[in-house]
Scaffold this motif. Structure first.
Motif, PDB file in Angstrom:
ATOM      1  N   ASN A  39      28.989 103.478  48.009  1.00  0.00           N
ATOM      2  CA  ASN A  39      29.251 104.941  48.143  1.00  0.00           C
ATOM      3  C   ASN A  39      30.304 105.194  49.159  1.00  0.00           C
ATOM      4  N   GLY A 216      29.965 115.048  44.358  1.00  0.00           N
ATOM      5  CA  GLY A 216      30.968 113.731  44.335  1.00  0.00           C
ATOM      6  C   GLY A 216      31.826 114.034  45.484  1.00  0.00           C
ATOM      7  N   ASN A 232      27.637 114.028  40.769  1.00  0.00           N
ATOM      8  CA  ASN A 232      26.898 112.898  40.218  1.00  0.00           C
ATOM      9  C   ASN A 232      25.805 113.549  39.498  1.00  0.00           C
ATOM     10  N   CYS A 246      28.327 110.422  36.027  1.00  0.00           N
ATOM     11  CA  CYS A 246      29.341 111.310  36.585  1.00  0.00           C
ATOM     12  C   CYS A 246      29.848 112.361  35.765  1.00  0.00           C
ATOM     13  N   THR A 284      26.241 104.548  38.787  1.00  0.00           N
ATOM     14  CA  THR A 284      27.684 104.795  39.178  1.00  0.00           C
ATOM     15  C   THR A 284      27.575 106.100  39.918  1.00  0.00           C
ATOM     16  N   VAL A 286      29.973 108.251  42.514  1.00  0.00           N
ATOM     17  CA  VAL A 286      31.395 108.632  42.785  1.00  0.00           C
ATOM     18  C   VAL A 286      31.486 109.292  44.069  1.00  0.00           C
ATOM     19  N   TYR A 300      33.536 104.319  43.713  1.00  0.00           N
ATOM     20  CA  TYR A 300      31.975 104.428  43.602  1.00  0.00           C
ATOM     21  C   TYR A 300      31.285 103.237  43.936  1.00  0.00           C
TER      22      TYR A 300
END
Length: 328
Positions: A39, A216, A232, A246, A284, A286, A300
């Protein structure tokens, strides 16, 4: 208003392709980044990509580390964290940073975790190494409203600051659960919209944001003067597990609280082994986006365990007639 410094930014941004060599960073050592590295916030400084990434040992008390790269792929890490728990509100973690640079000052939003509530906090720096904490930004807010998260007290995460002002004020999008906005004249003190008026709530059942949506990376101004926000999104499975992918939203600077367009399919979702296996699998997530050497680089977290990269090189397209003919 100053339009985008990125002449090749338009909605939808992409297509992004996960880097074949992912993950680009893994846990290391036996101390503060020995269990998970993920992250990351991202920014360009002195023609290098700088990541401010979340990391922790087995105790899951998060710190923010710093790494730099000349190519956006291979990173050298600073040996010690640059932001660590030190206050009551972040005693058990400084989590999930986003970063924006304005006039030589870096504004880092992060989630302070006190083992009861997550609160969106702000820290500032002029060198990316030494940070001044300014505390929680929205101590009365609950970004899981109107759905609720079943927890007492405040809850706020995920703040992305637009790097250019709109009519003399700065804009921040924030929120986990739903997405909200706030304004500031000095970039330190922020006034949120009403807690009763989110600008985006979880999407309908069966779609990729039906459990929650969350800001995000910081938004950018596109080449046609519109704000692009990457977010996200998660669905919750019957067994209680989650699946994070995402999306993208488009706004007008004239009405930055009104969504003009949104992607209805993910631009990034779990594909690789690391995306599907980790501390929290099938994620995932980002938080970092930069334009660097002619390409967009999105950084990410992979399943809350490792750090991945997806790239969009200018000239690539989501669809071409030739490609469509080739698959017949």
């Amino acid at each position: 208003m100053t339009l985008s410094p990125f002449p090749h930014a338009e909605f939808p941004l992409g297509p992004f392709t996960p880097y074949a060599g992912n993950p680009i960073m893994r846990p290391q050592g036996d101390t503060w980044e020995s269990a998970s590295v993920y992250n990351p916030a991202a920014i360009v400084k002195d023609d290098r990509v700088v990541l401010l990434y979340r990391a922790h040992a087995a105790d899951i008390v998060s710190h923010v580390g710093l790494a730099t790269s000349a190519d956006g792929i291979h990173f050298d890490r600073h040996p010690e964290p640059v932001l660590s728990p030190s206050e009551d509100y972040d005693e058990f973690g400084c989590e999930d940073p986003r970063i924006t640079e304005i006039d030589g000052t870096y504004y880092l939003t992060y989630s302070g975790w006190d083992h009861t509530s997550a609160q969106l906090c702000l820290a500032t720096s002029t060198d990316l190494l030494t940070w001044t904490k300014h505390g929680p930004l929205f101590p009365e807010f609950n970004t899981f409203l109107p759905v609720g998260n079943g927890l007492p007290g405040p809850w706020s995460k995920a703040g992305g600051i637009l790097p250019v002002p709109i009519d003399g004020r700065y804009l921040m999008y924030f929120g986990e659960g739903s997405i909200w906005y706030a304004w500031s004249e000095d970039l330190i003190h922020w006034t949120p919209c009403s807690n009763d008026e989110p600008i985006m709530t979880p999407t309908p059942p069966g779609t990729f944001g039906s459990f929650l949506v969350e800001v995000g990376p910081p938004p950018i101004i596109t080449n046609n003067g519109l704000i692009l926000l990457l977010h996200n999104a998660a669905v919750k499975n019957d067994d209680g597990s989650v699946y994070y992918s995402c999306g993208q939203l488009l706004f007008s600077p004239a009405e930055p609280s009104k969504i003009l367009a949104q992607m209805n399919t993910p631009w990034l979702e779990p594909q690789a082994y690391e995306d599907k296996h980790g501390l929290v699998s099938n994620v995932t997530f980002v938080e970092g986006l930069v334009f660097f050497h002619g390409a967009w680089l999105a950084y990410y977290g992979q399943s809350d365990s490792t750090l991945g990269l997806a790239t969009y090189t200018i000239g690539e397209t989501y669809w071409t007639p030739g490609a469509a003919a080739a698959v017949r």
